[in-house]
Design a protein around this motif. Structure first.
Motif, PDB file in Angstrom:
ATOM      1  N   ASP A 138       0.823  -1.220   0.000  1.00 40.75           N
ATOM      2  CA  ASP A 138       0.000   0.000   0.000  1.00 40.75           C
ATOM      3  C   ASP A 138       0.855   1.268   0.000  1.00 40.75           C
ATOM      4  OD1 ASP A 138       0.858  -0.437   2.637  1.00 40.75           O
ATOM      5  OD2 ASP A 138      -0.899   0.564   3.477  1.00 40.75           O
ATOM      6  N   THR A 181       3.463   3.119  -5.032  1.00 41.53           N
ATOM      7  CA  THR A 181       2.555   3.579  -6.086  1.00 41.53           C
ATOM      8  C   THR A 181       3.106   3.200  -7.457  1.00 41.53           C
ATOM      9  OG1 THR A 181       3.584   5.746  -6.418  1.00 41.53           O
ATOM     10  CG2 THR A 181       1.906   5.577  -4.662  1.00 41.53           C
ATOM     11  N   GLU A 191       1.470  11.262 -14.308  1.00 41.39           N
ATOM     12  CA  GLU A 191       2.115  11.070 -13.013  1.00 41.39           C
ATOM     13  C   GLU A 191       1.121  11.209 -11.862  1.00 41.39           C
ATOM     14  OE1 GLU A 191       5.666  13.454 -12.763  1.00 41.39           O
ATOM     15  OE2 GLU A 191       6.595  12.409 -14.449  1.00 41.39           O
ATOM     16  N   GLU A 192       0.178  12.117 -11.992  1.00 40.99           N
ATOM     17  CA  GLU A 192      -0.839  12.267 -10.936  1.00 40.99           C
ATOM     18  C   GLU A 192      -1.655  10.988 -10.800  1.00 40.99           C
ATOM     19  OE1 GLU A 192      -4.879  14.799  -9.999  1.00 40.99           O
ATOM     20  OE2 GLU A 192      -3.336  15.736 -11.239  1.00 40.99           O
ATOM     21  N   ARG A 193      -2.084  10.431 -11.927  1.00 40.88           N
ATOM     22  CA  ARG A 193      -2.886   9.207 -11.890  1.00 40.88           C
ATOM     23  C   ARG A 193      -2.073   8.032 -11.357  1.00 40.88           C
ATOM     24  NH1 ARG A 193      -6.502   6.467 -10.164  1.00 40.88           N
ATOM     25  NH2 ARG A 193      -7.295   4.762 -11.422  1.00 40.88           N
ATOM     26  N   GLY A 235       0.334   8.118  -9.343  1.00 40.15           N
ATOM     27  CA  GLY A 235       0.551   8.339  -7.923  1.00 40.15           C
ATOM     28  C   GLY A 235      -0.642   7.958  -7.059  1.00 40.15           C
ATOM     29  N   GLN A 236      -1.803   7.786  -7.691  1.00 41.10           N
ATOM     30  CA  GLN A 236      -3.022   7.430  -6.961  1.00 41.10           C
ATOM     31  C   GLN A 236      -3.250   5.921  -6.872  1.00 41.10           C
ATOM     32  OE1 GLN A 236      -5.958   9.485  -9.272  1.00 41.10           O
ATOM     33  NE2 GLN A 236      -5.461  11.483  -8.423  1.00 41.10           N
ATOM     34  N   VAL A 237      -2.500   5.154  -7.632  1.00 40.20           N
ATOM     35  CA  VAL A 237      -2.702   3.701  -7.691  1.00 40.20           C
ATOM     36  C   VAL A 237      -1.532   3.009  -7.008  1.00 40.20           C
ATOM     37  CG1 VAL A 237      -3.052   1.712  -9.211  1.00 40.20           C
ATOM     38  CG2 VAL A 237      -3.923   3.966  -9.890  1.00 40.20           C
ATOM     39  N   THR A 238      -1.844   2.125  -6.067  1.00 39.39           N
ATOM     40  CA  THR A 238      -0.807   1.387  -5.343  1.00 39.39           C
ATOM     41  C   THR A 238      -0.785  -0.073  -5.781  1.00 39.39           C
ATOM     42  OG1 THR A 238      -2.242   0.701  -3.530  1.00 39.39           O
ATOM     43  CG2 THR A 238      -1.147   2.870  -3.305  1.00 39.39           C
ATOM     44  N   ASP A 274      -3.916  -1.800  -4.915  1.00 41.51           N
ATOM     45  CA  ASP A 274      -4.984  -1.633  -5.901  1.00 41.51           C
ATOM     46  C   ASP A 274      -4.817  -2.623  -7.051  1.00 41.51           C
ATOM     47  OD1 ASP A 274      -6.049   0.587  -4.462  1.00 41.51           O
ATOM     48  OD2 ASP A 274      -4.608   1.912  -5.464  1.00 41.51           O
TER      49      ASP A 274
END
Length: 138
Positions: free
Chosen positions: A68, A71, A118-120, A122-125, A128
């Protein structure tokens, strides 16, 4: 972006799903469907980025963080050079009305796309990714 990124995510997901089961690069390559040398190179990149720990003479690699806390952006940065995803061509003709301004125009568009990517990521680990894999397997 080449396939190293997808292979790196595959490797990390496989290691994450079975943290107590040491896997050789040959076994990982069998899951990925590639050559063990490719896997060893990617493991080296992930190790240098601080995402994996390996020991000489011991088969297998372990995550240095919990899934978790890893990313897809971490993985992206580990396997891709620090340059931008989009590269501009060199030496457009400065006398041309397009060539004289195309790089400035594309830098804005490419920069916006790079930041969105990069933003997207950074939201997925890895958690996920593993959850999605588990859902698809059931």
């Amino acid at each position: 972006m080449n396939s190293q990124y997808a292979v790196a995510v595959h490797v990390l997901a496989l290691i994450s799903m079975h943290p107590d089961h040491a896997r050789t690069s040959e076994a990982i390559a069998g899951s990925v469907g590639t050559n063990p040398v490719v896997v060893r190179n990617i493991i080296g990149l992930l190790r240098r980025a601080g995402l994996l720990r390996t020991q000489r003479g011991v088969a297998g690699a372990v995550l240095t963080r919990t899934p978790d806390a890893v990313t897809l952006l971490d993985v992206y940065r580990a396997v891709n050079p620090p340059e931008h995803l989009f590269r501009l061509h060199e030496q457009p003709n400065p006398q041309c009305p397009v060539g004289s301004h195309i790089q400035d125009t594309l830098e804005v568009v490419f920069g916006t796309a790079q930041r969105a990517l990069e933003e997207r990521l950074g939201q997925v680990t890895l958690v996920d990714v593993m959850a999605d894999l588990a859902q698809r397997a059931s």
